[in-house]
Design a protein around this motif. Structure first.
Motif, PDB file in Angstrom:
ATOM      1  N   GLU A 154       0.812  -1.218   0.000  1.00  0.00           N
ATOM      2  CA  GLU A 154       0.000   0.000   0.000  1.00  0.00           C
ATOM      3  C   GLU A 154       0.844   1.266   0.000  1.00  0.00           C
ATOM      4  O   GLU A 154       0.314   2.373  -0.139  1.00  0.00           O
ATOM      5  CB  GLU A 154      -0.927   0.005   1.226  1.00  0.00           C
ATOM      6  CG  GLU A 154      -1.938  -1.130   1.238  1.00  0.00           C
ATOM      7  CD  GLU A 154      -2.848  -1.098   0.012  1.00  0.00           C
ATOM      8  OE1 GLU A 154      -3.304   0.002  -0.359  1.00  0.00           O
ATOM      9  OE2 GLU A 154      -3.074  -2.168  -0.585  1.00  0.00           O
ATOM     10  N   LEU A 155       2.141   1.126   0.154  1.00  0.00           N
ATOM     11  CA  LEU A 155       3.004   2.308   0.157  1.00  0.00           C
ATOM     12  C   LEU A 155       3.005   2.964  -1.224  1.00  0.00           C
ATOM     13  O   LEU A 155       3.060   2.270  -2.245  1.00  0.00           O
ATOM     14  CB  LEU A 155       4.432   1.922   0.551  1.00  0.00           C
ATOM     15  CG  LEU A 155       4.626   1.461   1.994  1.00  0.00           C
ATOM     16  CD1 LEU A 155       6.052   0.957   2.199  1.00  0.00           C
ATOM     17  CD2 LEU A 155       4.323   2.601   2.967  1.00  0.00           C
ATOM     18  N   PRO A 156       2.950   4.289  -1.291  1.00  0.00           N
ATOM     19  CA  PRO A 156       2.922   4.974  -2.588  1.00  0.00           C
ATOM     20  C   PRO A 156       4.090   4.605  -3.501  1.00  0.00           C
ATOM     21  O   PRO A 156       3.893   4.423  -4.710  1.00  0.00           O
ATOM     22  CB  PRO A 156       2.966   6.462  -2.186  1.00  0.00           C
ATOM     23  CG  PRO A 156       2.343   6.498  -0.833  1.00  0.00           C
ATOM     24  CD  PRO A 156       2.774   5.226  -0.165  1.00  0.00           C
ATOM     25  N   CYS A 157       5.298   4.483  -2.938  1.00  0.00           N
ATOM     26  CA  CYS A 157       6.445   4.162  -3.792  1.00  0.00           C
ATOM     27  C   CYS A 157       6.324   2.756  -4.374  1.00  0.00           C
ATOM     28  O   CYS A 157       6.810   2.489  -5.478  1.00  0.00           O
ATOM     29  CB  CYS A 157       7.765   4.341  -3.045  1.00  0.00           C
ATOM     30  SG  CYS A 157       7.880   3.444  -1.494  1.00  0.00           S
ATOM     31  N   PHE A 158       5.659   1.842  -3.657  1.00  0.00           N
ATOM     32  CA  PHE A 158       5.408   0.499  -4.188  1.00  0.00           C
ATOM     33  C   PHE A 158       4.398   0.573  -5.328  1.00  0.00           C
ATOM     34  O   PHE A 158       4.615   0.027  -6.410  1.00  0.00           O
ATOM     35  CB  PHE A 158       4.896  -0.423  -3.078  1.00  0.00           C
ATOM     36  CG  PHE A 158       4.628  -1.830  -3.533  1.00  0.00           C
ATOM     37  CD1 PHE A 158       5.606  -2.799  -3.434  1.00  0.00           C
ATOM     38  CD2 PHE A 158       3.387  -2.180  -4.066  1.00  0.00           C
ATOM     39  CE1 PHE A 158       5.363  -4.103  -3.868  1.00  0.00           C
ATOM     40  CE2 PHE A 158       3.134  -3.473  -4.499  1.00  0.00           C
ATOM     41  CZ  PHE A 158       4.134  -4.438  -4.400  1.00  0.00           C
ATOM     42  N   ARG A 159       3.288   1.268  -5.083  1.00  0.00           N
ATOM     43  CA  ARG A 159       2.236   1.368  -6.090  1.00  0.00           C
ATOM     44  C   ARG A 159       2.704   2.111  -7.341  1.00  0.00           C
ATOM     45  O   ARG A 159       2.266   1.820  -8.448  1.00  0.00           O
ATOM     46  CB  ARG A 159       1.000   2.047  -5.494  1.00  0.00           C
ATOM     47  CG  ARG A 159       0.256   1.150  -4.522  1.00  0.00           C
ATOM     48  CD  ARG A 159      -1.087   1.698  -4.101  1.00  0.00           C
ATOM     49  NE  ARG A 159      -0.993   2.618  -2.969  1.00  0.00           N
ATOM     50  CZ  ARG A 159      -1.145   3.926  -3.048  1.00  0.00           C
ATOM     51  NH1 ARG A 159      -1.423   4.495  -4.192  1.00  0.00           N
ATOM     52  NH2 ARG A 159      -1.045   4.692  -1.977  1.00  0.00           N
ATOM     53  N   ASN A 160       3.634   3.065  -7.160  1.00  0.00           N
ATOM     54  CA  ASN A 160       4.140   3.843  -8.291  1.00  0.00           C
ATOM     55  C   ASN A 160       5.322   3.168  -8.994  1.00  0.00           C
ATOM     56  O   ASN A 160       5.853   3.705  -9.974  1.00  0.00           O
ATOM     57  CB  ASN A 160       4.562   5.242  -7.816  1.00  0.00           C
ATOM     58  CG  ASN A 160       3.383   6.046  -7.314  1.00  0.00           C
ATOM     59  OD1 ASN A 160       2.250   5.825  -7.740  1.00  0.00           O
ATOM     60  ND2 ASN A 160       3.633   6.973  -6.396  1.00  0.00           N
ATOM     61  N   GLY A 161       5.743   2.023  -8.485  1.00  0.00           N
ATOM     62  CA  GLY A 161       6.840   1.297  -9.133  1.00  0.00           C
ATOM     63  C   GLY A 161       8.198   1.942  -8.968  1.00  0.00           C
ATOM     64  O   GLY A 161       9.104   1.719  -9.778  1.00  0.00           O
ATOM     65  N   LYS A 162       8.391   2.721  -7.905  1.00  0.00           N
ATOM     66  CA  LYS A 162       9.680   3.382  -7.672  1.00  0.00           C
ATOM     67  C   LYS A 162      10.539   2.500  -6.759  1.00  0.00           C
ATOM     68  O   LYS A 162      10.923   2.900  -5.656  1.00  0.00           O
ATOM     69  CB  LYS A 162       9.458   4.765  -7.044  1.00  0.00           C
ATOM     70  CG  LYS A 162       8.592   5.706  -7.885  1.00  0.00           C
ATOM     71  CD  LYS A 162       9.330   6.167  -9.123  1.00  0.00           C
ATOM     72  CE  LYS A 162       8.507   7.159  -9.952  1.00  0.00           C
ATOM     73  NZ  LYS A 162       8.388   8.461  -9.341  1.00  0.00           N
TER      74      LYS A 162
END
Length: 200
Positions: free
Chosen positions: A140-148
């Motif tokens: 659920e972390l934004p960097c995970f969802r954004n593929g960073k």
């Protein structure tokens, strides 16, 4: 004979690289070691200056992966924190100080990681699916969802040896170049990562 090598205690990437002088002295290659180190100082500082002059924003960076519900955090005065700063990033734990990795509960790291733009040095992870297998909430972390997501395991031997921890100690400018290329790809068009790889 055994000699104690304490380069891992260094908080400056060039300080870690300077240990090559010890081995130069041990093997009667002082001039060679000095030459290698001096070239590294110049390469690192030139790259650091280029980044500092060009960046507009500093993306926020998180590191690591939990182990049994505990996240061992590299402090803000660590070797890797300095690399992130020199690469034009902002380490999310930059205000901490310690001489060792700091154990922090997963929930506390999760709250701070919600503000991270990039996630680096993700343990031994080779695919994105391995991360939620550790803890579902991490997906659920934004960097995970954004593929960073980027890991420093691009150069690993069949036996598991990681060149990031080997030659990377002597050539920190290559690590700096990788991290800066990840955080600021517009400054390094066409650059191919050396120690790092994108995690999909």
């Amino acid at each position: 004979r055994v000699i104690y090598n304490a380069d891992y205690l260094e908080t400056d990437p060039l300080g870690k690289a300077e240990w090559i002088k010890l081995f130069g002295a041990l093997y009667c290659r002082e001039k060679m070691a000095d030459s290698i180190f001096n070239a590294e100082v110049q390469a690192y500082n030139n790259l650091k200056s280029y980044i500092a002059e060009k960046i507009v924003i500093r993306p926020r960076v998180m590191l690591g992966l939990p182990f049994r519900d505990t996240w061992f955090i590299s402090p803000g005065n660590s070797f890797v924190s300095r690399l992130i700063s020199d690469a034009g990033g902002e380490y999310i734990w930059k205000d901490t100080k310690s001489s060792v990795s700091m154990p922090v509960g997963l929930e506390n790291v999760y709250l701070k990681a919600l503000n991270a733009d990039y996630w680096l040095n993700i343990g031994t992870v080779r695919t994105k699916n391995e991360i939620p297998a550790v803890d579902k909430r991490l997906s659920e972390l934004p960097c995970f969802r954004n593929g960073k997501l980027y890991n420093n395991n691009n150069r690993v031997t069949e036996a598991g040896g990681n060149d990031f921890w080997e030659s990377g100690a002597v050539y920190p400018h290559l690590i700096l170049n990788d991290i800066a290329s990840i955080l600021h790809p517009d400054l390094f068009p066409g650059n191919k990562l050396y120690y790092y790889r994108a995690i999909y």
